[in-house]
Design a protein around this motif. Structure first.
Motif, PDB file in Angstrom:
ATOM      1  N   ASP A 276      56.406  40.736  39.851  1.00  0.00           N
ATOM      2  CA  ASP A 276      55.092  40.457  40.435  1.00  0.00           C
ATOM      3  C   ASP A 276      54.497  39.392  38.965  1.00  0.00           C
ATOM      4  O   ASP A 276      55.123  39.984  38.182  1.00  0.00           O
ATOM      5  N   ILE A 277      54.409  38.304  39.295  1.00  0.00           N
ATOM      6  CA  ILE A 277      53.435  37.117  38.474  1.00  0.00           C
ATOM      7  C   ILE A 277      52.026  37.456  38.944  1.00  0.00           C
ATOM      8  O   ILE A 277      51.551  37.101  40.503  1.00  0.00           O
ATOM      9  N   VAL A 278      51.317  38.057  38.062  1.00  0.00           N
ATOM     10  CA  VAL A 278      49.986  37.878  37.972  1.00  0.00           C
ATOM     11  C   VAL A 278      48.846  37.170  37.749  1.00  0.00           C
ATOM     12  O   VAL A 278      48.628  36.767  36.629  1.00  0.00           O
ATOM     13  N   LEU A 279      47.935  35.776  37.821  1.00  0.00           N
ATOM     14  CA  LEU A 279      47.317  34.871  37.551  1.00  0.00           C
ATOM     15  C   LEU A 279      45.581  35.093  37.775  1.00  0.00           C
ATOM     16  O   LEU A 279      45.235  35.407  38.880  1.00  0.00           O
ATOM     17  N   ALA A 280      45.284  35.269  36.941  1.00  0.00           N
ATOM     18  CA  ALA A 280      43.735  35.125  36.981  1.00  0.00           C
ATOM     19  C   ALA A 280      43.427  33.694  37.520  1.00  0.00           C
ATOM     20  O   ALA A 280      44.160  32.721  36.864  1.00  0.00           O
ATOM     21  N   LEU A 281      42.403  33.871  38.604  1.00  0.00           N
ATOM     22  CA  LEU A 281      41.387  32.283  39.100  1.00  0.00           C
ATOM     23  C   LEU A 281      40.315  31.932  38.765  1.00  0.00           C
ATOM     24  O   LEU A 281      40.769  30.838  38.298  1.00  0.00           O
ATOM     25  N   ASP A 282      39.727  33.146  38.279  1.00  0.00           N
ATOM     26  CA  ASP A 282      38.652  32.676  37.886  1.00  0.00           C
ATOM     27  C   ASP A 282      38.453  32.797  36.120  1.00  0.00           C
ATOM     28  O   ASP A 282      38.983  33.332  35.586  1.00  0.00           O
ATOM     29  N   ARG A 283      38.248  32.241  35.317  1.00  0.00           N
ATOM     30  CA  ARG A 283      38.279  31.481  34.348  1.00  0.00           C
ATOM     31  C   ARG A 283      39.495  32.066  33.632  1.00  0.00           C
ATOM     32  O   ARG A 283      40.285  32.464  32.683  1.00  0.00           O
ATOM     33  N   PRO A 284      40.514  31.306  34.145  1.00  0.00           N
ATOM     34  CA  PRO A 284      42.222  31.336  33.733  1.00  0.00           C
ATOM     35  C   PRO A 284      42.503  31.155  32.369  1.00  0.00           C
ATOM     36  O   PRO A 284      43.612  31.100  32.075  1.00  0.00           O
ATOM     37  N   TRP A 285      41.838  30.120  31.589  1.00  0.00           N
ATOM     38  CA  TRP A 285      42.281  30.078  30.487  1.00  0.00           C
ATOM     39  C   TRP A 285      41.445  30.320  29.545  1.00  0.00           C
ATOM     40  O   TRP A 285      40.105  30.449  29.344  1.00  0.00           O
ATOM     41  N   ILE A 286      41.314  31.561  28.116  1.00  0.00           N
ATOM     42  CA  ILE A 286      41.133  32.039  27.071  1.00  0.00           C
ATOM     43  C   ILE A 286      41.951  31.455  26.153  1.00  0.00           C
ATOM     44  O   ILE A 286      42.593  30.129  25.892  1.00  0.00           O
ATOM     45  N   SER A 287      41.472  31.661  24.768  1.00  0.00           N
ATOM     46  CA  SER A 287      42.059  31.040  23.587  1.00  0.00           C
ATOM     47  C   SER A 287      42.604  31.936  23.210  1.00  0.00           C
ATOM     48  O   SER A 287      44.122  30.981  22.914  1.00  0.00           O
ATOM     49  N   ASP A 288      43.621  32.125  23.936  1.00  0.00           N
ATOM     50  CA  ASP A 288      45.323  32.686  23.683  1.00  0.00           C
ATOM     51  C   ASP A 288      45.586  32.381  24.772  1.00  0.00           C
ATOM     52  O   ASP A 288      47.195  31.959  24.460  1.00  0.00           O
ATOM     53  N   GLY A 289      45.796  31.149  25.719  1.00  0.00           N
ATOM     54  CA  GLY A 289      46.059  31.059  26.533  1.00  0.00           C
ATOM     55  C   GLY A 289      45.929  31.180  28.147  1.00  0.00           C
ATOM     56  O   GLY A 289      44.956  31.788  28.124  1.00  0.00           O
ATOM     57  N   LEU A 290      46.905  30.608  29.112  1.00  0.00           N
ATOM     58  CA  LEU A 290      46.460  31.447  30.326  1.00  0.00           C
ATOM     59  C   LEU A 290      46.719  32.511  30.780  1.00  0.00           C
ATOM     60  O   LEU A 290      47.156  33.648  30.051  1.00  0.00           O
ATOM     61  N   LYS A 291      45.735  33.482  31.673  1.00  0.00           N
ATOM     62  CA  LYS A 291      45.437  34.663  31.774  1.00  0.00           C
ATOM     63  C   LYS A 291      46.628  34.804  33.140  1.00  0.00           C
ATOM     64  O   LYS A 291      46.569  34.701  34.577  1.00  0.00           O
ATOM     65  N   ILE A 292      47.520  35.410  32.553  1.00  0.00           N
ATOM     66  CA  ILE A 292      48.505  35.261  33.251  1.00  0.00           C
ATOM     67  C   ILE A 292      50.160  36.546  32.736  1.00  0.00           C
ATOM     68  O   ILE A 292      50.096  36.852  31.463  1.00  0.00           O
ATOM     69  N   ALA A 293      50.628  37.436  33.345  1.00  0.00           N
ATOM     70  CA  ALA A 293      51.405  38.664  33.239  1.00  0.00           C
ATOM     71  C   ALA A 293      52.403  38.926  34.162  1.00  0.00           C
ATOM     72  O   ALA A 293      52.131  38.809  34.905  1.00  0.00           O
ATOM     73  N   VAL A 294      53.297  39.215  33.727  1.00  0.00           N
ATOM     74  CA  VAL A 294      54.145  39.920  35.155  1.00  0.00           C
ATOM     75  C   VAL A 294      53.975  41.826  34.661  1.00  0.00           C
ATOM     76  O   VAL A 294      53.968  42.464  33.862  1.00  0.00           O
ATOM     77  N   ILE A 295      54.308  42.098  36.212  1.00  0.00           N
ATOM     78  CA  ILE A 295      53.530  43.737  36.852  1.00  0.00           C
ATOM     79  C   ILE A 295      55.039  44.187  36.477  1.00  0.00           C
ATOM     80  O   ILE A 295      56.551  44.077  36.726  1.00  0.00           O
ATOM     81  N   LYS A 296      55.479  45.576  35.069  1.00  0.00           N
ATOM     82  CA  LYS A 296      56.411  45.905  34.886  1.00  0.00           C
ATOM     83  C   LYS A 296      56.130  47.401  35.887  1.00  0.00           C
ATOM     84  O   LYS A 296      55.113  47.889  36.754  1.00  0.00           O
ATOM     85  N   LYS A 297      57.482  48.098  35.946  1.00  0.00           N
ATOM     86  CA  LYS A 297      57.637  49.137  36.412  1.00  0.00           C
ATOM     87  C   LYS A 297      56.714  50.451  36.797  1.00  0.00           C
ATOM     88  O   LYS A 297      55.902  50.930  37.526  1.00  0.00           O
ATOM     89  N   GLU A 298      56.499  50.142  35.246  1.00  0.00           N
ATOM     90  CA  GLU A 298      55.291  51.603  34.569  1.00  0.00           C
ATOM     91  C   GLU A 298      53.714  51.309  35.193  1.00  0.00           C
ATOM     92  O   GLU A 298      53.211  52.094  35.190  1.00  0.00           O
ATOM     93  N   ASP A 299      53.580  50.211  35.498  1.00  0.00           N
ATOM     94  CA  ASP A 299      52.032  49.404  36.264  1.00  0.00           C
ATOM     95  C   ASP A 299      52.162  50.267  37.477  1.00  0.00           C
ATOM     96  O   ASP A 299      50.442  50.295  37.357  1.00  0.00           O
ATOM     97  N   LEU A 300      53.024  49.965  38.481  1.00  0.00           N
ATOM     98  CA  LEU A 300      53.184  51.208  39.471  1.00  0.00           C
ATOM     99  C   LEU A 300      52.441  52.064  39.967  1.00  0.00           C
ATOM    100  O   LEU A 300      52.862  52.733  39.285  1.00  0.00           O
ATOM    101  N   PRO A 301      51.465  52.877  41.325  1.00  0.00           N
ATOM    102  CA  PRO A 301      51.285  51.761  42.275  1.00  0.00           C
ATOM    103  C   PRO A 301      50.099  50.845  41.179  1.00  0.00           C
ATOM    104  O   PRO A 301      49.321  51.686  40.413  1.00  0.00           O
ATOM    105  N   ALA A 302      49.593  49.765  42.030  1.00  0.00           N
ATOM    106  CA  ALA A 302      48.471  48.867  41.441  1.00  0.00           C
ATOM    107  C   ALA A 302      48.736  48.099  42.886  1.00  0.00           C
ATOM    108  O   ALA A 302      49.268  47.727  43.565  1.00  0.00           O
ATOM    109  N   LEU A 303      46.984  47.437  42.976  1.00  0.00           N
ATOM    110  CA  LEU A 303      47.057  46.393  44.797  1.00  0.00           C
ATOM    111  C   LEU A 303      45.507  45.063  43.498  1.00  0.00           C
ATOM    112  O   LEU A 303      45.582  45.645  42.898  1.00  0.00           O
TER     113      LEU A 303
END
Length: 403
Positions: A276-303
């Motif tokens: 899954d691609i997760v994206l921050a809707l508040d303050r979406p851009w910081i100095s490093d770029g867009l606040k976006i990431a991909v969920i990995k298997k080891e991240d689960l379970p997560a809500l």
């Protein structure tokens, strides 16, 4: 072994909190105003905010708040104790002129023969400081402190020669960490370069790909409004993913809040899945770029929590979609203005025009990215070990075990 003593912080450093400058005083040009958001991962980064005050005010009523080269600056409001060390940095010549602002504090050593300012910086990052400041602001989940609290802090110091030796050791380890981070940054740039080589610029679309709005090719889920009073302190409960822990291309799960795993009725929709691609809707851009990431298997379970979006591709490659969203065309499309809290909506995402190259080419790109990601995984493993070593050295240093 060296001799260590505790001294009152005001006896060692000059410190000054920034003034409360009103919104009506902001200008588009003049002298840059410091903001807590400018303190990123232990460095001062000024290109992610655009607030100024007039030169007349800066060099007039606020002249004693102008930052000097070499000042150590920290954030002092709305910061969780566990990542306080990220919210500090030194002012260099290229940062100036710069004016202090609310929620920031600067430090200068009173006598550099008694205190090395970089040694003091490492002290602020140490558990010795964090325990003291946390005790002084009991009852708050976040750090909100000022000069009245700092006056009560005891600084653990030793002779200046030993301070410099400790700084040298910690600086060398930090330099290795910085190099690993630079390697990761270079690999991210490589992926972007390959994207442009294969697909061209999505704005000019010189390769003539078909363009369609994202809503035709993705499913999007908005997060759930979890009630904060029901958050769990149990590390075995379910992690909650939200914009506060999403950065550019990674999620800091160490800062995640949790939800009782026995209280998930009717929450099936908000459980995240691998890739899954997760994206921050508040303050979406910081100095490093867009606040976006991909969920990995080891991240689960997560809500998924509110003000965060989850994206799942329907008939395009998920890796291609992930890179496409990080192109400047998405930023320009959203046209986020600096309001109280900069925000993008799900409509901004669904109406974003995507280029649609052949699936075969998208998958070829995804295969290349996978190889690069394998290299990144090796570097990240090395980086994790370096950080553990750095933290161990910090503890030993302030226990007097290094020298």
């Amino acid at each position: 072994m060296s001799k260590w003593i505790n001294k009152d912080l005001p006896d060692l450093v000059f410190f000054q909190e920034g003034p409360g400058i009103r919104n009506t005083q902001y200008t588009d040009i003049g002298v840059k105003l410091l903001n807590v958001a400018n303190l990123q991962e232990g460095k001062l980064v000024l290109d992610n905010t655009g607030r100024y005050i007039s030169k007349e005010e800066a060099y007039g009523r606020y002249k004693h708040f102008l930052v000097d080269e070499g000042d150590l600056i920290i954030g002092s409001s709305g910061i969780k104790v566990e990542y306080f060390e990220d919210k500090m940095g030194f002012a260099n010549k290229e940062h100036l002129p710069l004016c202090m602002n609310t929620s920031t504090i600067r430090f200068k050593t009173l006598d550099d023969k008694k205190l090395d300012i970089r040694f003091f910086m490492y002290f602020l990052k140490s558990i010795l400081f964090k325990k003291q400041i946390a005790k002084l602001i009991t009852g708050s989940a976040q750090l909100n402190f000022g000069p009245s609290h700092l006056k009560k802090i005891k600084v653990t110091v030793t002779e200046i020669e030993i301070q410099k030796k400790i700084v040298n050791v910690l600086d060398k380890t930090q330099s290795l960490i910085d190099k690993r981070n630079q390697q990761l940054e270079d690999l991210d740039k490589l992926i972007k370069s390959i994207f442009y080589q294969m697909f061209g610029d999505p704005i000019s679309n010189t390769k003539g790909w078909k363009k369609e709005n994202a809503e035709k090719h993705i499913d999007i889920i908005s997060g759930y409004a979890f009630k904060s009073e029901q958050y769990s302190d149990n590390e075995d409960d379910i992690k909650i993913c939200g914009g506060l822990i999403i950065y550019n291309d990674y999620i800091d799960w160490s800062k995640a809040i949790r939800w009782n795993r026995n209280n998930v009725d009717n929450l099936e929709k908000y459980f995240l899945k691998e890739n899954d691609i997760v994206l921050a809707l508040d303050r979406p851009w910081i100095s490093d770029g867009l606040k976006i990431a991909v969920i990995k298997k080891e991240d689960l379970p997560a809500l998924l929590i509110q003000r965060t979006a989850c994206l799942r591709s329907i008939d395009i490659d998920q890796c291609f979609l992930y890179q496409h969203l990080q192109d400047r065309s998405f930023n320009l499309h959203c046209n986020v203005t600096e309001t109280t809290v900069p925000h993008i909506s799900t409509k901004d995402i669904t109406t974003y025009p995507l280029i649609i190259p052949p699936m075969e080419l998208q998958r070829e790109f995804a295969d290349i990215v996978k190889q690069v990601e394998n290299q990144k995984a090796t570097i990240k493993h090395s980086l994790s070990e370096l950080k553990q070593n750095f933290n161990s050295l910090m503890q030993r240093a302030f226990k007097g075990e290094l020298y």
